[in-house]
Design an enzyme around this catalytic site. Sequence first.
Site, PDB file in Angstrom:
ATOM      1  N   ARG A 131       0.853  -1.195   0.000  1.00  0.00           N
ATOM      2  CA  ARG A 131       0.000   0.000   0.000  1.00  0.00           C
ATOM      3  C   ARG A 131       0.888   1.243   0.000  1.00  0.00           C
ATOM      4  O   ARG A 131       1.334   1.701   1.043  1.00  0.00           O
ATOM      5  CB  ARG A 131      -0.912  -0.007   1.224  1.00  0.00           C
ATOM      6  CG  ARG A 131      -1.844  -1.219   1.311  1.00  0.00           C
ATOM      7  CD  ARG A 131      -2.734  -1.109   2.548  1.00  0.00           C
ATOM      8  NE  ARG A 131      -3.713  -2.170   2.621  1.00  0.00           N
ATOM      9  CZ  ARG A 131      -3.616  -3.240   3.424  1.00  0.00           C
ATOM     10  NH1 ARG A 131      -2.565  -3.366   4.223  1.00  0.00           N
ATOM     11  NH2 ARG A 131      -4.557  -4.162   3.430  1.00  0.00           N
ATOM     12  N   ARG A 189       0.846  -1.528  -5.276  1.00  0.00           N
ATOM     13  CA  ARG A 189      -0.418  -0.888  -5.638  1.00  0.00           C
ATOM     14  C   ARG A 189      -0.198   0.607  -5.801  1.00  0.00           C
ATOM     15  O   ARG A 189       0.419   1.250  -4.947  1.00  0.00           O
ATOM     16  CB  ARG A 189      -1.484  -1.140  -4.564  1.00  0.00           C
ATOM     17  CG  ARG A 189      -2.854  -0.562  -4.946  1.00  0.00           C
ATOM     18  CD  ARG A 189      -3.918  -0.932  -3.924  1.00  0.00           C
ATOM     19  NE  ARG A 189      -3.759  -0.212  -2.669  1.00  0.00           N
ATOM     20  CZ  ARG A 189      -4.508  -0.431  -1.592  1.00  0.00           C
ATOM     21  NH1 ARG A 189      -5.454  -1.357  -1.619  1.00  0.00           N
ATOM     22  NH2 ARG A 189      -4.307   0.247  -0.475  1.00  0.00           N
ATOM     23  N   ASN A 244     -12.448  -5.961   1.212  1.00  0.00           N
ATOM     24  CA  ASN A 244     -12.878  -4.886   2.120  1.00  0.00           C
ATOM     25  C   ASN A 244     -13.818  -3.919   1.414  1.00  0.00           C
ATOM     26  O   ASN A 244     -14.893  -3.576   1.917  1.00  0.00           O
ATOM     27  CB  ASN A 244     -11.675  -4.123   2.667  1.00  0.00           C
ATOM     28  CG  ASN A 244     -10.695  -5.027   3.370  1.00  0.00           C
ATOM     29  OD1 ASN A 244     -11.055  -6.109   3.818  1.00  0.00           O
ATOM     30  ND2 ASN A 244      -9.459  -4.608   3.460  1.00  0.00           N
ATOM     31  N   ASP A 245     -13.406  -3.458   0.234  1.00  0.00           N
ATOM     32  CA  ASP A 245     -14.250  -2.532  -0.521  1.00  0.00           C
ATOM     33  C   ASP A 245     -15.324  -3.250  -1.319  1.00  0.00           C
ATOM     34  O   ASP A 245     -16.417  -2.712  -1.512  1.00  0.00           O
ATOM     35  CB  ASP A 245     -13.395  -1.672  -1.462  1.00  0.00           C
ATOM     36  CG  ASP A 245     -12.831  -0.439  -0.755  1.00  0.00           C
ATOM     37  OD1 ASP A 245     -13.442  -0.010   0.243  1.00  0.00           O
ATOM     38  OD2 ASP A 245     -11.795   0.084  -1.181  1.00  0.00           O
ATOM     39  N   GLU A 305     -12.622  -4.608  -6.692  1.00  0.00           N
ATOM     40  CA  GLU A 305     -13.260  -4.186  -5.436  1.00  0.00           C
ATOM     41  C   GLU A 305     -14.550  -3.417  -5.685  1.00  0.00           C
ATOM     42  O   GLU A 305     -15.213  -2.993  -4.743  1.00  0.00           O
ATOM     43  CB  GLU A 305     -12.287  -3.357  -4.597  1.00  0.00           C
ATOM     44  CG  GLU A 305     -11.574  -2.274  -5.374  1.00  0.00           C
ATOM     45  CD  GLU A 305     -10.353  -1.724  -4.658  1.00  0.00           C
ATOM     46  OE1 GLU A 305     -10.272  -1.829  -3.428  1.00  0.00           O
ATOM     47  OE2 GLU A 305      -9.472  -1.175  -5.344  1.00  0.00           O
ATOM     48  N   ARG A 351     -18.070   1.442   5.210  1.00  0.00           N
ATOM     49  CA  ARG A 351     -17.499   0.541   6.223  1.00  0.00           C
ATOM     50  C   ARG A 351     -16.884   1.257   7.412  1.00  0.00           C
ATOM     51  O   ARG A 351     -16.532   0.611   8.396  1.00  0.00           O
ATOM     52  CB  ARG A 351     -16.473  -0.400   5.584  1.00  0.00           C
ATOM     53  CG  ARG A 351     -15.262   0.247   4.938  1.00  0.00           C
ATOM     54  CD  ARG A 351     -14.504  -0.838   4.181  1.00  0.00           C
ATOM     55  NE  ARG A 351     -13.427  -0.340   3.355  1.00  0.00           N
ATOM     56  CZ  ARG A 351     -12.141  -0.539   3.607  1.00  0.00           C
ATOM     57  NH1 ARG A 351     -11.780  -1.185   4.679  1.00  0.00           N
ATOM     58  NH2 ARG A 351     -11.229  -0.091   2.780  1.00  0.00           N
ATOM     59  N   CYS A 389      -6.796 -10.194  -1.388  1.00  0.00           N
ATOM     60  CA  CYS A 389      -5.931  -9.456  -0.459  1.00  0.00           C
ATOM     61  C   CYS A 389      -6.706  -8.679   0.601  1.00  0.00           C
ATOM     62  O   CYS A 389      -6.134  -7.878   1.327  1.00  0.00           O
ATOM     63  CB  CYS A 389      -5.010  -8.513  -1.218  1.00  0.00           C
ATOM     64  SG  CYS A 389      -5.861  -7.246  -2.177  1.00  0.00           S
TER      65      CYS A 389
END
Length: 577
Positions: A302, A337, A460-461, A437, A471, A508
């Site tokens: 990240r 990323r 997550n997204d 995502e 979230r 991931c």
Amino acid sequence: MLSLFGSGIGRGIAIGPAYVLKNSEIEIPELTLEKSNVNAEVKRFKAAISATESSYKFLLKNLPKDAPKESAAFINAHMLMLQDPMMVNESIKIIKSQLVNAEYALQSQANNLIQVFEQMEDAYLRAKKADVQHVTNRILRHLLNIVSHNLDEFNDEDLSGKIVVGKDLSPAETIFLKERKVASFATDLGSQISHTAIIARSLKMPAVVGLHGSTRAINDNDLLIVDGMRGTILINPTSSVLSEYKARLSKLRSREKDLATLTKKLSNTQNGQRIQLMANIEKAKDVKDVKRVNAAGVGLYRTEYLFMNREQAPTETEQFKEYKRITRSVGKVVTIRTLDIGGDKQLEFNYPNKLSSESPLGLRAVRLCLKHVDVFKPQLRAILRASAFGKVAIMIPMLSNFDEISQVLTIIKQTKAELKADNLAFDSRVKIGGMIEVPAAAIMAEKFAKKLDFLSIGTNDLIQYTLAIDRVDDAVNYLYDPLHPAVLNLIRHVIRAGKKAKIPVSLCGEMAGNVKYTRLLLGLGLKNFSMDPNYLLDVKERILAADTTKFRYLVSRIINADNPTQARDFLNELNLI
């Protein structure tokens, strides 16, 4: 003893004194002085200036070695303001001419200076008004004897082993906590799947969020026990409870030693399937954890945290050095990323359309990069240059349509041509992948797979967008459900699209590191996991004991369950096999 309940982060336990964040607003009194008291007031003001200078010198002396290079310059610039006649002499003139107290005089002059900056055309110079107020606030705290509990680079308190308590924390502040050796944190707001929570896990920092009242119930230096697994905070525990938790801490450390014996084992299932386990990282410091657990490489780096806690974006050269350092250190594939800023991940410095990017559905990630190629290009150049020193892959976040892929590939092609013209080395065959995502991207996975070298599912997204919830909003995060049939069907669809196109598909998101979902994901056909390295060995342990030939029936029942309760019952059955 008082107990508070919220959402736990991490499986750890922390014990330590509370450090309660205070409101940063300062109330300034306006007092009229007798002429006979003016000299004493000027003397008090000068003493505050000296004390402020001393605190800056302390910060400069104790600056971490790996702090951004501009940190020292930032502190020095503030120290120079303490010697500026426009700040100091003019404030003294106000004290003498208006017969007012030092605090009121200082803030009056600061307001005058801020007005001057606000009228400047240059955006960079306009932003300097924040520096004026920052220095002013620091002097004011010395004048008013305010103990300032704020999380910024000017905090010179010893936070080692303390438990920070506050209303909320940003991802950038969470990283700051680790650098100051804070043991844990507790917040009124927040959720288990916010970026702040993700960073806390990566830092191996237990925490509890969503407490709704912790700042009212906890006082400075209260002894706290933070149970990240159970989501509880115990305030001033009894001696017997304290002993119980210390025993639990000892067992957790023993468990970690047992897991360490798995590092050299291949991550194969009982029926011979080879599973690749990679690590998610935020900073170069995390590489030691990648090596500690013998991960197959970095599945997600990240890069946005390289941009945080600083006044301006890192240069191409600075980024290149960092990416090169990580690539060389890991010695295996590093999936980098591109900048993923927006939503609850914000930068200190201003950038175009910053307000829009604060929405999880706004101008963020690849959208922001394509709109501001001046930010995107230097990063791509730095990543490509780093690819000459190891195996690097580039991953693009938040893709939602085919045009975005085409634009990104065109820019990368142009960047390669520029590097070649500049005689700068890079891997011409570097792999380009996309994060899945956004539901639209998941549905279009087969077409995306034809243009990309790999896909990575960011659950997550994906869950957030599929279920239409923010979230980080703890009012609705109870709806965040990885077992929702829509989510699971999208995951399976992406895995099948990758298999059909004969390209790798990894996952991931936080699901990858949660052992509760390991067998389910294996049953869906996932063979590449990327997670926080602190959870990799737990997942490996599950994989080594798994026989995927026995999963198909129950996995099918989970996906086709009528409701979440039924899905969880089937998942429990699956985990008992």
